[in-house]
Design a protein around this motif. Structure first.
Motif, PDB file in Angstrom:
ATOM      1  N   SER A 104       0.845  -1.084   0.175  1.00  0.00           N
ATOM      2  CA  SER A 104      -0.134   0.094  -0.173  1.00  0.00           C
ATOM      3  C   SER A 104       0.848   0.792   0.092  1.00  0.00           C
ATOM      4  N   LEU A 120      -4.812   3.258   1.714  1.00  0.00           N
ATOM      5  CA  LEU A 120      -6.274   2.991   2.913  1.00  0.00           C
ATOM      6  C   LEU A 120      -7.037   2.327   2.031  1.00  0.00           C
ATOM      7  N   THR A 124      -7.523  -1.727   3.420  1.00  0.00           N
ATOM      8  CA  THR A 124      -8.782  -2.938   3.262  1.00  0.00           C
ATOM      9  C   THR A 124      -8.470  -4.019   3.425  1.00  0.00           C
ATOM     10  N   LEU A 352      -2.229  -2.320   8.969  1.00  0.00           N
ATOM     11  CA  LEU A 352      -2.741  -2.246  10.174  1.00  0.00           C
ATOM     12  C   LEU A 352      -1.714  -0.636  10.339  1.00  0.00           C
ATOM     13  N   ASP A 355      -0.283   1.183   7.430  1.00  0.00           N
ATOM     14  CA  ASP A 355      -1.160   1.867   6.326  1.00  0.00           C
ATOM     15  C   ASP A 355      -2.364   2.542   7.073  1.00  0.00           C
ATOM     16  N   PHE A 356      -2.567   2.896   8.305  1.00  0.00           N
ATOM     17  CA  PHE A 356      -3.654   3.103   9.132  1.00  0.00           C
ATOM     18  C   PHE A 356      -3.409   3.671  10.295  1.00  0.00           C
ATOM     19  N   TYR A 357      -2.049   3.830  11.008  1.00  0.00           N
ATOM     20  CA  TYR A 357      -2.189   3.625  12.307  1.00  0.00           C
ATOM     21  C   TYR A 357      -1.816   5.551  12.309  1.00  0.00           C
ATOM     22  N   PHE A 360      -2.674   7.256   9.210  1.00  0.00           N
ATOM     23  CA  PHE A 360      -3.871   8.201   9.583  1.00  0.00           C
ATOM     24  C   PHE A 360      -3.953   8.655  11.248  1.00  0.00           C
ATOM     25  N   THR A 377      -1.421  -5.492  16.474  1.00  0.00           N
ATOM     26  CA  THR A 377      -2.299  -5.169  15.716  1.00  0.00           C
ATOM     27  C   THR A 377      -1.800  -6.911  15.672  1.00  0.00           C
TER      28      THR A 377
END
Length: 500
Positions: A104, A120, A124, A352, A355-357, A360, A377
């Motif tokens: 990602s 994102l 996902t 996770l 690419d998320f924590y 964002f 995670t």
């Protein structure tokens, strides 16, 4: 029990041993890009060939005959093409993309996506399909433990899940890759030794052919599928072009499997890839051929037909080998299950975390907090997969679904990102979304077609739809990236200049 216990404790010991090597998040996620050619090759193979290698594939051959080995043909070709077409460029491009640790992150940098939506969406898709994939690995481990030791499926599943989580949390990518070298060796021994023992016990390949002909001539036809009903094999039927294409299409999935592609990203240099390719392809071909032969030997050797064809490797080991030899063979099965489940668990946890924590929630997160988040995670994904695995199901069916999801969502986009300089962000987004949605929807759409129902593996329409969407949107929507990515491999920091 002694052999299995020793093996499981050794895996935990590796996690403890490599714990101090995870000083940065890059160490935890990619092992610092320090894998040698043999380790990368064996780790890629072990990550690829999950429990389905010893449960699903020989079970399919046991139930349907040699016609089921079209899967193995597709996978062998896919393995070679993945090492040849994807590995060198992906290793270089992900390093040029700011040392990207996930697909990602690479795609975001490659297509200059300031909106971060590409990251994102791709993350996902990774988490959703990998959670299902991890569940298939835990399920296979539970089936193996229960089949050998008894004690109930839930208990067996719990023990297996806890061991994987412990050494993955402690050692990260380095622990996973080191254990893969050992596990790949055990898998190779198990895949080659058991069919040899079986053929010798029968009296040679001539005796094996005679026994299979007696059961059903369809068992030895590459274009046939035998019907396994009750306690016998019927005359069977022709596979047909659609079935053969569906089985070969498994090979298309390689270009989009994050747990395999991350091995390409972590190898020390592109100069080591040719050696890794030779080792990896030889290992895969030998293992696929061996376990396919196990399915055929099981038909001829086993005293009674199996209620569950996916247990043929376990049953054959118990009948042909003494307990010590059988335990080593079955540890090979355990190694196959663990080596894929831990890879998938780690990659989904990295998605996770990275690419998320970090993307964002906390963009300035320190390495220490990122490593901690990665470990948390890992546990979270494992818990969700554990709940899914408790519902049971066929290992091959679950693997087929997740494999198709990744192959369709990422395969065309990854290839185009490496070979089409003018590919746009819109093309990448369209390819990922179209591939994932097609795979998810196909199982519901195809049955509604009634007499027109194709029965084709969802990988085929998924890859075709994703490729078409990526090409169309990549050509007509958005502007190509300004950065020039082509150039000599293994050189960092490609020049930034307008395309053309």
């Amino acid at each position: 029990m002694i052999t299995f216990g020793t093996f499981l404790l050794a895996m935990v010991a590796v996690g403890i041993w490599t714990y101090q090597e995870n000083l940065t998040f890059a160490d935890f996620a990619l092992g610092g890009r320090r894998l040698s050619a043999p380790v990368a090759a064996l780790s890629a193979g072990a990550s690829d060939m999950s429990g389905w290698l010893f449960l699903g594939l020989p079970g399919a051959v046991y139930a349907a005959g040699i016609g089921a080995t079209w899967i193995a043909v597709g996978l062998a070709v896919g393995t070679y093409l993945n090492w040849r077409l994807v590995a060198p460029r992906l290793r270089t491009y992900t390093e040029r993309a700011g040392d990207a640790t996930t697909l990602s992150a690479y795609l975001e940098e490659r297509f200059e996506d300031g909106s971060r939506m590409l990251r994102l969406v791709s993350a996902t898709v990774t988490v959703v399909f990998f959670t299902v994939y991890v569940a298939s690995g835990l399920l296979a481990g539970g089936v193996l433990f229960e089949g050998i030791f008894g004690g109930g499926f839930e208990f067996a599943l719990t023990v297996f899940a806890v061991v994987i989580v412990v050494y993955t949390v402690l050692g990260g990518f380095r622990a996973v890759s080191v254990t893969h070298s050992v596990q790949a060796t055990l898998m190779f021994i198990a895949a080659v030794a058991l069919p040899v023992i079986g053929v010798v016990a029968l009296g040679g390949f001539g005796a094996l052919k005679g026994a299979l002909d007696h059961k059903s001539p369809a068992l030895l036809g590459m274009g046939d599928r035998a019907e396994f009903v009750g306690d016998r094999w019927g005359a069977g039927q022709s596979l047909g072009a659609v079935a053969v294409i569906s089985l070969l299409a498994w090979g298309l999935g390689y270009f989009g499997q994050p747990h395999i592609l991350v091995r390409f990203m972590s190898i020390r240099s592109t100069r080591e890839i040719p050696m890794a390719r030779r080792i990896g392809v030889a290992w895969v071909v030998a293992c696929l051929a061996g376990v396919s032969l196990v399915g055929l030997v099981g038909i001829a050797v086993l005293d009674h037909p199996l209620d569950n064809p996916e247990t043929v490797f376990i049953a054959l080991s118990a009948q042909l080998a003494n307990p010590w030899v059988a335990s080593i063979l079955l540890v090979g099965v355990l190694a196959a299950i663990k080596s894929t489940a831990d890879s998938q668990l780690l990659v989904s946890a990295m998605a996770l975390t990275e690419d998320f924590y970090r993307a964002f929630v906390k963009r300035q997160a320190s390495d220490a907090s990122m490593v901690l988040a990665g470990r948390v995670t890992v546990v979270a994904v494992a818990l969700v997969a554990y709940v899914i695995a408790l519902s049971g199901g066929a290992v091959l069916d679950i693997v087929a679904y997740a494999w198709a999801g990744f192959g369709a969502a990422f395969g065309p986009v990854i290839l185009l990102s490496l070979y089409w300089p003018r590919m746009t962000r819109a093309g990448a987004m369209a390819g990922i979304v179209t591939g994932a949605v097609t795979v998810i929807a196909w199982k519901h759409i195809d049955p509604l077609l009634g007499p027109l129902r194709s029965g084709i593996y969802e990988m085929v329409p998924g890859v075709l739809a994703a490729t078409a969407a990526a090409l169309f949107f990549g050509r007509f929507v958005g502007s190509p990236p300004r950065r020039v990515w082509s150039g000599p491999l293994d050189k960092k920091n490609a020049a930034t200049a307008p395309v053309g």
